[in-house]
Design a protein around this motif. Structure first.
Motif: not given
Length: 955
Positions: A134-142
């Motif tokens: 994984v190169s880019c981690l995007v969090t949603v609702d956390c």
């Protein structure tokens, strides 16, 4: 019961808004109460559209977030979307996944398991993400509190974008971009976005950057997540939900469409999302894996949709059963250990399902009207959820020292989740026990008072213009003042739900209330037949109409006889004597009307115990037992009673004229039929001296009464009804077979003796409901509601119920022998068919029991001689039990008291010089005489019996 207060909006603003926008006054009041007091504000609210959305680039870090993602696409790097297991998190994940994949990104998703992992980004998962390149981690609702996990991701060289809407608790994580309206110093003008709202703003921003034309297609999912997460439905959230519900109603998503069809949802509302759709989607994360809900939203294969919907429905059913089981266990623990006394209740048990403890905590908070923490224990860790009550900010109850004992804690003012080591639970309990919550009174603000006739098509249309309702724009709260409540009954497994039927002329409204466990105990009367009261309701648009949900209820007995007539009777000159001739079916409500007009205690005097029990049973259908007093020759219960019922002997023995404003003389013709009795003579002397204290009531014609009225000066008031009281009798005396009812479709078995009920119930079948006057109040209300509504087909009912058995659509079977004819008269209404089923042996049995209850002088003397010989009270009681068959302690005590009252001295074991006649013996003469009169009437042939009741019962 919640207290309410009628709002006082600016009347000028209400009028201007009503006239300018052509709205009815109620809708205008609601708008002003919500803070929309100017034309501009109302216009923006009513006609909200896409132009009311804010520029997504007003977020401080939005440009960085977009640039980071565009760079990842240009390098074909793997973007991982880290979601959450609730509806807000799942919809956020779906929106971003679908949008990015459609526009050229390489995407993977990860939704944590609630039970196995818990909330947020776990450190061990970062290691897995690294292994998966994984190169880019995007969090949603956390992500806003995941400092260590984000730091580790950055250490591994990942780009990190946080999109979240939760409160910031301390330092910010070292992410490349943070998009969260609640970050300190954030410039975005609206801070109440849900997690899915923030995700959608990211999608809007990227769409603008890459010229993507239709981001609005995701608004159906934005609406789902926004409503489910209970954020404010104002500002751009209002647009998201309003537009989103339009799209959701015609969704092309295969799985979601199948779920809506299974739930039978059309004309969707925000309430449908909150209470029907969201619970099924949330059940996946609570009881299993959130991937079930995620897959439902993204699937394209109709063949698989039914299976996933089945799974979600099953999980929701399991969730409800699990929740109910924990709720019942928690109540038992709270009650057994008196935990309800603590300012915040902490209830814990091993292995409670952590997926539902928050819901249980909310229900318990509502039940006990204080904050509640529900804690699930395993060997080492205690995981808990706290829910607030009445607006207490529960995050503020923790000081810095107590916060140190928690492994994890987070939430907001009304809901907190936490975990701590099990051995720290007692420290937490002790801290909770010693906090002090400021006392505050919960009040519901009522938007407007409304009349039933105000509710028409235009009213409904205007109310719907205010939708969608939710946080920040709650459902309207309206007051129906002094409205006629035609029916009320409780239902549900624990009897905590209530149904009301309101009526005004031809206009009818149905009101339902949920979780009103304490309602019945707050009522002084049992409002099961027509009643008037103040009803406060939530208005909820459903389908093409509006539904009404109970908020608060205040009832009082209805005045069945017009107030004017009762007022006139009570305001008569003190020297005037008044006799009211009333049809028996109206008599009980006449008495309630008199009680209501008096605004004080009411006394009712009847000739005998049998007649007193008749009126007591009828009143018990409407009044709680604690509000009904009873006084006879040996027993007295008057304290805290609104209505006190006297036998004649009880009145003469204990009467205090000044204690009551009025005494109602019940069935005055009975007194006149026994004018030779010393008790009746004494009573009539009192009446002559204090005529203004008494009102006389008769429901049976009698020659003695007519003769009396010719000689005495009485003002006779005749209350008539237009409804003919038709009835029939059937003769099954000495031949009735109880087994004939086993397969019968509908019937009511009436018994004079309550003790017969268990045996009858065993023989007739378990689909039969039971009613008796002094049964548990909540059960009584529920049973009466079932009978009156026509839902009950088979019933066993004690006599003297103000005609309750006549609501059953079937024959009435009077099983044993009554003590008075009024037990039969009580059933002669609504075209009833009364089967007389008693036998000769039943009559002898009642006669024998009556003689035991009211001994004669010879029996009492016989017992006195035995006492003199024994000179031992314990041995005397044994003889009373064995030889006189006085099997109850109460009955044996009555006999011993009668001996003392007659002058017997148990210290000397002899009679004193002032030997007296006990009141019970004087009472006996009237009891036996009335019983034998009943035997005389009910032993005749059927034609004679029919004509007797037809000709004597006042119509």
């Amino acid at each position: 019961m919640k207290k309410w207060e009628l709002s006082q909006p600016d009347e000028k603003a209400v009028s201007e808004i009503s006239q300018y926008f052509g709205l009815n006054e109620i809708a205008s009041r609601i708008l002003v109460n919500r803070g929309f007091t100017t034309r501009e504000a109302v216009e923006a609210f009513l006609f909200i559209n896409e132009s009311h959305q804010h520029n997504p680039f007003l977020f401080n870090d939005m440009e960085k977030a977009v640039e980071t993602l565009l760079e990842a696409r240009s390098r074909n790097e793997l973007v991982l979307i880290h979601g959450d297991y609730d509806v807000d998190g799942i919809t956020s994940t779906v929106i971003l996944k679908e949008f990015l994949e459609e526009n050229g990104w390489r995407v993977d998703v990860y939704i944590p398991h609630r039970i196995e992992e818990g909330y947020g980004i776990q450190l061990e998962n970062i290691l897995t993400f690294k292994e998966n390149n994984v190169s880019c981690l995007v969090t949603v609702d956390c992500g806003i509190t995941a400092l260590d996990s984000v730091a580790l991701a950055k250490k591994f060289g990942m780009k990190v974008i946080i999109t979240d809407h939760h409160e910031v608790n301390g330092d910010l994580p070292p992410a490349d971009a943070i998009v969260n309206p609640k970050v300190p110093g954030e410039n975005y003008p609206f801070r109440d976005l849900a997690g899915v709202g923030v995700t959608y703003k990211l999608v809007q921003a990227i769409s603008e950057a890459i010229n993507y034309p239709h981001p609005e297609r995701f608004l159906e999912l934005v609406a789902l997540g926004t409503v489910a997460d209970m954020v404010s439905l104002l500002d751009e959230n209002r647009y998201f939900v309003k537009k989103g519900i339009e799209l959701l109603s015609n969704t092309k998503r295969v799985g979601l469409k199948r779920l809506l069809e299974r739930l039978g949802l059309k004309n969707l509302t925000s309430h449908d999302i909150s209470y029907k759709i969201a619970p099924r989607l949330n059940a996946a994360g609570r009881m299993g894996s959130a991937n079930d809900a995620f897959n439902l939203l993204i699937m394209n294969d109709p063949a698989k949709a039914d299976g996933v919907v089945d799974r979600l429905m099953e999980l929701n059913s399991i969730r409800r059963k699990t929740e109910w089981a924990i709720y019942k266990e928690a109540i038992e623990i709270i009650e057994t250990n008196d935990l309800w006394k603590d300012p915040v209740i902490v209830v814990a048990k091993e292995n409670w399902h952590v997926g539902v403890i928050g819901i249980v905590a909310a229900k318990l908070a509502n039940r006990y009207e204080k904050p509640v923490a529900v804690v699930s224990l395993d060997e080492k860790i205690a995981k808990g959820s706290i829910r607030s009550y009445n607006g207490y900010d529960i995050m503020n109850i923790f000081n810095e020292d107590i916060l140190k004992i928690f492994e994890e804690i987070g939430g907001h003012s009304s809901a907190v989740g936490f975990s701590l080591k099990r051995d720290q639970l007692e420290s937490f309990r002790e801290y909770i026990r010693n906090i002090s919550l400021e006392g505050r009174e919960e009040k519901v603000i009522v938007d407007a008072e409304v009349r039933m006739e105000d509710i028409d098509d235009r009213f409904i249309e205007d109310i719907k213009k205010l939708m969608p309702f939710g946080q920040g724009n709650p459902e309207p709260v309206l007051l129906f003042k002094d409205v006629l409540i035609e029916k009320i009954h409780f239902f549900g497994e624990d009897g905590s739900n209530v149904f009301l039927h309101l009526k005004n002329g031809e206009k009818n409204l149905e009101v339902v209330g949920y979780n009103f466990k304490n309602l019945s105990s707050s009522l002084s009367t049992l409002p099961v037949t027509p009643t008037r009261g103040d009803v406060v309701v939530n208005l909820r648009p459903m389908g093409n109409g509006i539904s009404y949900y109970l908020v608060s209820l205040d009832v009082k007995p209805i005045l069945s006889v017009k107030n004017r007539e009762v007022s006139h009777i009570l305001s008569r000159p003190k020297e005037e004597k008044t006799l009211i001739k009333v049809p028996y079916p109206s008599k009980t409500k006449l008495l309630l009307s008199i009680k209501e007009e008096l605004q004080g205690k009411l006394a009712i005097v009847s000739l005998t115990n049998a007649t007193t029990q008749n009126i007591l049973g009828c009143l018990s259908r409407y009044y709680t037992s604690k509000n009904l007093g009873f006084v006879n020759s040996t027993f007295s219960k008057e304290e805290e009673s609104d209505i006190v019922l006297f036998t004649l002997a009880g009145f003469l023995k204990k009467h205090r004229l000044d204690d009551f404003e009025v005494f109602v003389v019940n069935e005055f013709q009975d007194f006149l039929a026994h004018r030779d009795s010393e008790l009746v003579k004494n009573f009539l002397d009192i009446v002559d001296k204090h005529p203004g204290k008494f009102i006389f009531v008769a429901s049976i014609e009698h020659p003695e009464l007519e003769e009396f009225l010719k000689k005495e000066k009485y003002d006779v008031v005749e209350l008539r009804t237009d409804e003919p009281e038709k009835f029939l009798f059937s003769d099954q005396r000495n031949s009735f077979d109880l087994g004939s009812l086993v397969d019968a479709h509908s019937f009511a078995v009436v018994v004079s003796e309550k003790k017969l009920i268990p045996d009858l119930y065993r023989k007739i079948g378990k689909d039969t409901i039971v009613y008796y006057a002094n049964m548990d109040m909540e059960k009584r209300i529920k049973v009466i509601g079932l009978i009156e509504s026509g839902s009950a087909r088979k019933a066993i009912i004690t006599s003297n119920t103000d005609g309750l058995p006549t609501h059953i659509k079937g024959d009435i079977f009077f099983y044993d022998f009554p003590l008075s004819i009024y037990e039969i008269v009580d059933l002669l209404r609504r075209k009833s068919v009364v089967n007389l089923c008693y036998s000769s042996s039943d009559i002898e049995k009642r006669r024998y029991e009556l003689n035991k209850l009211f001994p004669d002088r010879e029996k009492l003397k016989e017992i006195a001689i035995t006492a003199m010989n024994l000179k031992d009270k314990e041995k005397l009681e044994k003889i009373l039990e064995s030889e006189y068959e006085l099997n109850s302690t109460t009955l044996r005590k009555i006999y011993l008291d009668l001996l003392e009252e007659s002058g017997f001295d148990f210290d000397k074991w002899s009679f004193s010089k002032d030997e007296r006649i006990p009141w019970r013996l004087l009472e006996r003469e009237l009891e036996i005489a009335q019983f034998e009169r009943t035997v005389s009437v009910l032993s005749k042939d059927l034609k004679w019996i029919f004509n007797f009741f037809k000709n004597t019962v006042i119509k």
